[in-house]
Motif scaffolding. Structure first.
Motif, short mmCIF file in Angstrom:
data_model
loop_
_atom_site.label_atom_id
_atom_site.label_comp_id
_atom_site.label_asym_id
_atom_site.label_seq_id
_atom_site.Cartn_x
_atom_site.Cartn_y
_atom_site.Cartn_z
N ASP A 191 7.53 5.84 -0.90
CA ASP A 191 7.01 5.73 0.47
C ASP A 191 6.00 4.58 0.56
O ASP A 191 4.80 4.78 0.43
CB ASP A 191 6.36 7.05 0.91
N ILE A 192 6.54 3.37 0.78
CA ILE A 192 5.65 2.22 1.00
C ILE A 192 5.05 2.37 2.40
O ILE A 192 5.80 2.52 3.38
CB ILE A 192 6.42 0.90 0.87
N GLU A 193 3.71 2.37 2.49
CA GLU A 193 3.10 2.57 3.80
C GLU A 193 2.93 1.27 4.56
O GLU A 193 3.05 1.20 5.77
CB GLU A 193 1.74 3.26 3.64
N LYS A 194 2.61 0.22 3.80
CA LYS A 194 2.27 -1.03 4.48
C LYS A 194 2.47 -2.21 3.52
O LYS A 194 2.24 -2.07 2.31
CB LYS A 194 0.79 -0.96 4.88
N ILE A 195 2.92 -3.32 4.07
CA ILE A 195 2.97 -4.55 3.27
C ILE A 195 2.22 -5.61 4.06
O ILE A 195 2.54 -5.87 5.22
CB ILE A 195 4.42 -5.02 3.01
N ASP A 196 1.20 -6.20 3.44
CA ASP A 196 0.46 -7.28 4.11
C ASP A 196 0.70 -8.58 3.36
O ASP A 196 0.79 -8.59 2.14
CB ASP A 196 -1.06 -7.01 4.06
N VAL A 197 0.77 -9.67 4.12
CA VAL A 197 0.90 -10.99 3.48
C VAL A 197 -0.25 -11.86 3.95
O VAL A 197 -0.46 -12.02 5.15
CB VAL A 197 2.24 -11.66 3.84
N SER B 292 -3.27 -7.63 -9.02
CA SER B 292 -4.41 -6.73 -9.11
C SER B 292 -4.05 -5.40 -8.46
O SER B 292 -3.21 -5.34 -7.54
CB SER B 292 -5.67 -7.37 -8.53
N THR B 293 -4.62 -4.32 -8.99
CA THR B 293 -4.24 -3.00 -8.49
C THR B 293 -5.50 -2.21 -8.11
O THR B 293 -6.60 -2.48 -8.61
CB THR B 293 -3.50 -2.19 -9.56
N SER B 294 -5.31 -1.22 -7.23
CA SER B 294 -6.37 -0.26 -6.93
C SER B 294 -5.69 1.10 -6.85
O SER B 294 -4.50 1.22 -7.19
CB SER B 294 -7.04 -0.61 -5.60
N LEU B 295 -6.40 2.10 -6.39
CA LEU B 295 -5.79 3.43 -6.31
C LEU B 295 -4.49 3.42 -5.49
O LEU B 295 -3.48 3.97 -5.90
CB LEU B 295 -6.80 4.42 -5.68
N SER C 225 0.83 -1.21 0.00
CA SER C 225 0.00 0.00 0.00
C SER C 225 0.86 1.25 0.00
O SER C 225 1.88 1.33 0.71
CB SER C 225 -0.89 0.05 1.25
N SER C 226 0.42 2.23 -0.78
CA SER C 226 1.07 3.54 -0.79
C SER C 226 0.05 4.52 -1.39
O SER C 226 -0.57 4.21 -2.41
CB SER C 226 2.33 3.49 -1.66
N ALA C 227 -0.11 5.70 -0.74
CA ALA C 227 -1.18 6.62 -1.15
C ALA C 227 -1.09 6.97 -2.64
O ALA C 227 -0.01 7.27 -3.15
CB ALA C 227 -1.08 7.91 -0.32
#
Ligand code: ADP
Ligand code: ASP
Ligand code: MG
Length: 448
Positions: free
Chosen positions: A373-379, A344-347, A315-317
């Motif tokens: 600026d990577i805000e978050k990485i989820d697995v 897959s991508t989103s905003l 995630s990144s804004a």
């Protein structure tokens, strides 16, 4: 007419099976090349040897030799046994050398786990000789199957293999010799064995068929053909008579274990038809896989599942407005040598579906990115991808609705969808614990 005939582990797994297979080969007309897997259980044994902390070479040698000698004793006697033993002893010396080699060598495992094929082909060649056929056991080294790539994950170099086999195998065919070639591995440019991944003998056979310009590739296994689902999950799965290369390639890539994921391309590019047949029931016609197939208008024809996958979500804004960042992320997944099964991508997010075994290295690569600026990485681990193949799937209204109603019936959540990328399949991700239920419900609703 040249036919390349590949026999899998269970098809060469016992003296009776080896005799049955030799009968199939001798009943096939024209020029033939045989490619064989190791006897069933042998590669698993060799994998356990290379994975163990300490190797007791005497015990390993004894177990390995016994497996093949017990079969030989039931198959040969007198001079035939002597001729077999003369070659067997030489290969056992090579086996010991491989197991005792330097374990830190990057290709050590490839060299050991590919040993089984050297012995199954020897047994089969000698059974064929006993039937009056001029068969010759050939290793991938002898035949010139050229491989490249990472340990345990090689690919064939098709042009080089064609050139080598043209010199080493083609003249034998003209002399009436029947080559019996080891499956599973090829040889690197510096002469080291490199395996094509588990189940790689199908791919090796397709590579041989490509290199020799065969007219037909036959994959002989232990089921009646390519089925509408894995018969171990769906016991009433139906045999499919005919498939396109594209359909078979997608299903194999997404988990239909009956064919190694890379079997189709080497034959598709040369328009060589492929048949999947049952060596225990040679009277059955099997499944024909080729270029053209008349659509039958089946909503679904076959379903496969690829398990042990994970979704990595970054995630990144407003990432969508920074295409360079998306490109960089894909570059880093590629640097980890991970296959992306879906994306897959989103905003503000991009999600990759990768094999769970690749998660660690992929995260390491992504974490090394600087300047974004990577805000978050989820697995999310423990997911599986279901691949549903049907006729003109994309042209049909409401297909997704029908398929997802089956997913709902299994009380499963769809975690990711990939539709439209392939003309023949619809792929979606569900939790691993729901795979069996989803496959069973889809099959019972649309394929039985
Ligand atoms: P071999 O040793 O002959 O290569 P494998 O065990 O690798 O055989 O592959 C054959 C097995 O694949 C079958 O016994 C069956 O359990 C499994 N399988 C999974 N999906 C399918 C499918 N769609 N059609 C047929 N077999 C399948
Ligand atoms: N013997 C190898 C394996 O078990 C290759 C094959 O059977 O296709 O993976
Ligand atoms: Mg196989």
């Amino acid at each position: 007419m040249i036919t390349v005939m590949k026999f899998g582990g269970t098809s060469v797994g016992s003296p009776e099976a080896l005799r049955r297979v030799a009968g199939i080969v001798s009943n096939t007309e024209g020029e033939r090349i045989v490619v064989a897997s190791a006897m069933s259980g042998v590669t698993n044994f060799l994998v356990s040897v290379v994975e163990s902390d300490k190797i007791d070479i005497e015990s390993v040698k004894e177990q390995f030799a016994n497996k093949h000698l017990t079969a030989a004793e039931k198959l040969f006697e007198g001079e035939a046994m002597e001729a077999f033993m003369a070659e067997f002893d030489g290969r056992m010396a090579g086996f010991e050398k491989a197991v005792m080699a330097d374990r830190s060598d990057p290709y050590y495992k490839d060299c050991v786990v590919s040993q089984g094929e050297r012995f199954s082909t020897l047994l089969l060649a000698h059974v064929l000789k006993g039937m009056g056929i001029d068969a010759r056991a050939m290793t991938s080294e002898d035949a010139g199957v050229v491989a490249e790539g990472h340990p345990l994950n090689g690919s064939a170099n098709l042009p080089k293999t064609e050139a080598e086999m043209g010199m080493r195998v083609r003249p034998l065919l003209s002399m009436g010799v029947l080559p019996v070639i080891t499956g599973y591995y090829g040889i690197t440019p510096d002469g080291r064995p490199l395996t094509f991944g588990r189940g790689g003998s199908d791919y090796a056979a397709a590579v041989v068929a490509n290199a020799i310009g065969a007219d037909m590739l036959e994959i002989w296994t232990d089921v009646d053909g390519f089925m509408s689902a894995d018969p171990r999950i769906v016991p009433d799965a139906k045999k499919i008579d005919e498939m396109n290369f594209g359909e078979a390639a997608e299903l194999a890539y997404f988990g239909a274990k009956v064919l190694h994921p890379r079997t189709i391309e080497p034959v598709r590019m040369r328009h060589i038809p492929l048949k999947v047949r049952n060596s225990f029931k040679p009277e059955e016609p099997g499944t024909l896989i080729h270029h053209l197939r008349k659509p039958k208008n089946d909503l679904l024809r076959s379903v496969a599942a690829k398990t042990d996958l994970s979704i990595i979500t970054i995630s990144s804004a407003e990432m969508a407005y920074r295409p360079a960042m998306v490109a960089k992320l894909i570059e880093m997944v590629a640097a980890a040598d991970a296959i992306i099964y879906s994306i897959s991508t989103s905003l503000s997010t991009v999600a990759f579906l990768v094999s769970s075994t690749d998660v660690k290295t992929t995260l390491r690569q992504i974490n090394s990115i600087e300047g974004y600026d990577i805000e978050k990485i989820d697995v999310k681990s423990g997911v599986a991808l279901i691949c549903a193949v049907g006729d003109n799937l994309l042209d049909k209204c409401g297909v997704c609705g029908d398929i997802f109603s089956a997913v709902k019936e299994a009380d499963a959540n769809v975690e990711m969808i990939s539709e439209g990328a392939s003309e023949v399949s619809l792929n979606f991700v569900v939790p691993m614990g729901k795979v069996v239920d989803v496959v069973k419900i889809l099959h019972s609703k649309y394929m039985s």
